[in-house]
Design a protein around this motif. Sequence first.
Motif, mmCIF file in Angstrom:
data_model
loop_
_atom_site.group_PDB
_atom_site.id
_atom_site.type_symbol
_atom_site.label_atom_id
_atom_site.label_comp_id
_atom_site.label_asym_id
_atom_site.label_seq_id
_atom_site.Cartn_x
_atom_site.Cartn_y
_atom_site.Cartn_z
ATOM 1 N N ALA A 19 1.327 -2.723 5.604
ATOM 2 C CA ALA A 19 1.140 -0.995 5.300
ATOM 3 C C ALA A 19 2.175 -0.639 4.187
ATOM 4 O O ALA A 19 1.645 0.029 3.409
ATOM 5 C CB ALA A 19 1.547 -0.414 6.655
ATOM 6 N N ARG A 20 3.437 -1.297 4.098
ATOM 7 C CA ARG A 20 4.255 -0.841 3.125
ATOM 8 C C ARG A 20 3.812 -1.758 1.773
ATOM 9 O O ARG A 20 3.890 -1.031 0.847
ATOM 10 C CB ARG A 20 5.836 -1.588 3.600
ATOM 11 N N LEU A 21 3.248 -2.875 1.755
ATOM 12 C CA LEU A 21 3.040 -3.525 0.708
ATOM 13 C C LEU A 21 1.671 -2.648 -0.078
ATOM 14 O O LEU A 21 1.510 -2.554 -1.320
ATOM 15 C CB LEU A 21 2.511 -5.167 0.752
ATOM 16 N N PHE A 22 0.727 -2.473 0.855
ATOM 17 C CA PHE A 22 -0.511 -1.947 0.157
ATOM 18 C C PHE A 22 -0.005 -0.578 -0.372
ATOM 19 O O PHE A 22 -0.679 -0.142 -1.481
ATOM 20 C CB PHE A 22 -1.581 -1.733 1.171
ATOM 21 N N ALA A 23 0.734 0.184 0.423
ATOM 22 C CA ALA A 23 1.255 1.489 -0.006
ATOM 23 C C ALA A 23 2.252 1.460 -1.568
ATOM 24 O O ALA A 23 1.782 2.161 -2.559
ATOM 25 C CB ALA A 23 2.147 2.359 0.992
ATOM 26 N N LYS A 24 2.877 0.577 -1.704
ATOM 27 C CA LYS A 24 3.563 0.135 -2.905
ATOM 28 C C LYS A 24 2.753 -0.165 -3.900
ATOM 29 O O LYS A 24 2.968 0.303 -5.208
ATOM 30 C CB LYS A 24 4.539 -1.121 -2.493
ATOM 31 N N ASN A 25 1.632 -0.900 -3.569
ATOM 32 C CA ASN A 25 0.771 -1.067 -4.706
ATOM 33 C C ASN A 25 -0.486 -0.109 -4.868
ATOM 34 O O ASN A 25 -1.477 -0.520 -5.473
ATOM 35 C CB ASN A 25 -0.178 -2.607 -4.726
ATOM 36 N N GLY A 26 -0.057 1.101 -4.375
ATOM 37 C CA GLY A 26 -1.101 2.327 -4.899
ATOM 38 C C GLY A 26 -2.195 2.447 -4.252
ATOM 39 O O GLY A 26 -2.916 3.485 -4.299
ATOM 40 N N TRP A 27 -2.262 1.862 -3.044
ATOM 41 C CA TRP A 27 -3.364 2.025 -2.057
ATOM 42 C C TRP A 27 -2.991 3.421 -1.249
ATOM 43 O O TRP A 27 -1.662 3.620 -0.686
ATOM 44 C CB TRP A 27 -3.570 1.034 -0.927
ATOM 45 N N ASN A 28 -4.085 3.931 -0.753
ATOM 46 C CA ASN A 28 -3.806 4.916 0.475
ATOM 47 C C ASN A 28 -4.006 3.937 1.812
ATOM 48 O O ASN A 28 -4.564 3.245 1.720
ATOM 49 C CB ASN A 28 -4.933 5.959 0.546
ATOM 50 N N LEU A 42 6.812 4.903 8.223
ATOM 51 C CA LEU A 42 5.966 4.604 7.337
ATOM 52 C C LEU A 42 5.156 5.816 6.664
ATOM 53 O O LEU A 42 4.726 5.666 5.461
ATOM 54 C CB LEU A 42 4.894 4.018 8.021
ATOM 55 N N ALA A 43 5.251 7.191 7.179
ATOM 56 C CA ALA A 43 4.357 8.245 6.798
ATOM 57 C C ALA A 43 4.987 8.517 5.298
ATOM 58 O O ALA A 43 6.225 8.547 5.055
ATOM 59 C CB ALA A 43 4.566 9.308 7.559
ATOM 60 N N GLY A 44 3.865 8.786 4.391
ATOM 61 C CA GLY A 44 4.430 9.264 2.976
ATOM 62 C C GLY A 44 3.281 9.939 2.221
ATOM 63 O O GLY A 44 2.118 10.329 2.959
ATOM 64 N N ALA A 45 3.141 10.041 1.064
ATOM 65 C CA ALA A 45 2.396 10.757 0.369
ATOM 66 C C ALA A 45 0.859 10.087 0.503
ATOM 67 O O ALA A 45 -0.135 10.535 0.445
ATOM 68 C CB ALA A 45 2.681 10.983 -1.143
ATOM 69 N N ASN A 46 1.030 8.855 0.231
ATOM 70 C CA ASN A 46 -0.298 7.876 0.483
ATOM 71 C C ASN A 46 -0.352 7.095 1.746
ATOM 72 O O ASN A 46 -0.942 6.175 1.719
ATOM 73 C CB ASN A 46 -0.501 6.740 -0.630
ATOM 74 N N VAL A 47 0.260 7.308 2.711
ATOM 75 C CA VAL A 47 0.348 6.913 3.868
ATOM 76 C C VAL A 47 0.160 7.693 5.207
ATOM 77 O O VAL A 47 1.276 8.591 5.297
ATOM 78 C CB VAL A 47 1.618 5.966 4.265
#
Length: 275
Positions: A19-28, A42-47
């Motif tokens: 989850a952290r890696l996909f989010a870091k690489n720009g995925w939702n 984990l929650a954030g703008a794209n998570v």
Amino acid sequence: MPKTILITGCSTGMGNASARLFAKNGWNVVATARTPASIETLAGANVATCRLDVTDPDSIAAAIDAGIARFGDIDAVLNNAGFGLYGVFESLSDADIRKMFETNLFGVMNVVRAILPHFRAKNSGSIINISSGGGMFALPAMSIYCSSKFALEGYSEGIYHELGALGISVKLIEPGGVLTTPFDSSAVARMEAALAPEAYGPFLEGTTRNIAVMRDNAKATADDVAQAIYAAATDGTDRLRYVVTDDIKELVRLRHEVSEEAYMAFVKDHIVPKI
């Protein structure tokens, strides 16, 4: 538009790292777990974080709906949630065995069944299933765990052919021992707590020692496996299987390349405990 992935079992280990890696690489990312409090960080703008229990179809449907409402689409699903329980067959209860299959096999099927109408409607999508080296070869005191993963392998290979015709890809990730996750240590602890018939005592003592050696030889971390998952999700190929940790590659090679007699002799000589 960024792509969106839904991931099960994000509270710890490979799911959390992915989850952290996909989010870091720009995925939702739609990060899910049975206990939402365990993934709040984990929650954030794209998570987006959601409750999802793979044995509860209503929670799966709700998480998919929430992900689409938040991000407009879901492009991939990573079926990471799993359950590990080691021990000789006679030590495992019917409830233990059913829980293993409900999580490791039927739970995956529940998620796939729920997401397929969305993928079919757009003729695209990717299903990534976390299997195991134990889905390609069986080890002592892991008969039920391995059988659940063998079944997952067969299921995944079958739908690979069915869904490929519809533009939907299926991929299997096959790690061996992974450091920085509680999976293996929890499974061993459950094995040691199980009540096996006394005759298995020396065998189980030897198996526990051998598992400790295998754990010591495992070098991959959850972050390493997450990197392999991300690479598989983005490689643009129709490849099905990815063996992603070095510790199992020789066993996989032997299982596929040498005779049955030679392979079984190798396991007996190097893995089955000497009593």
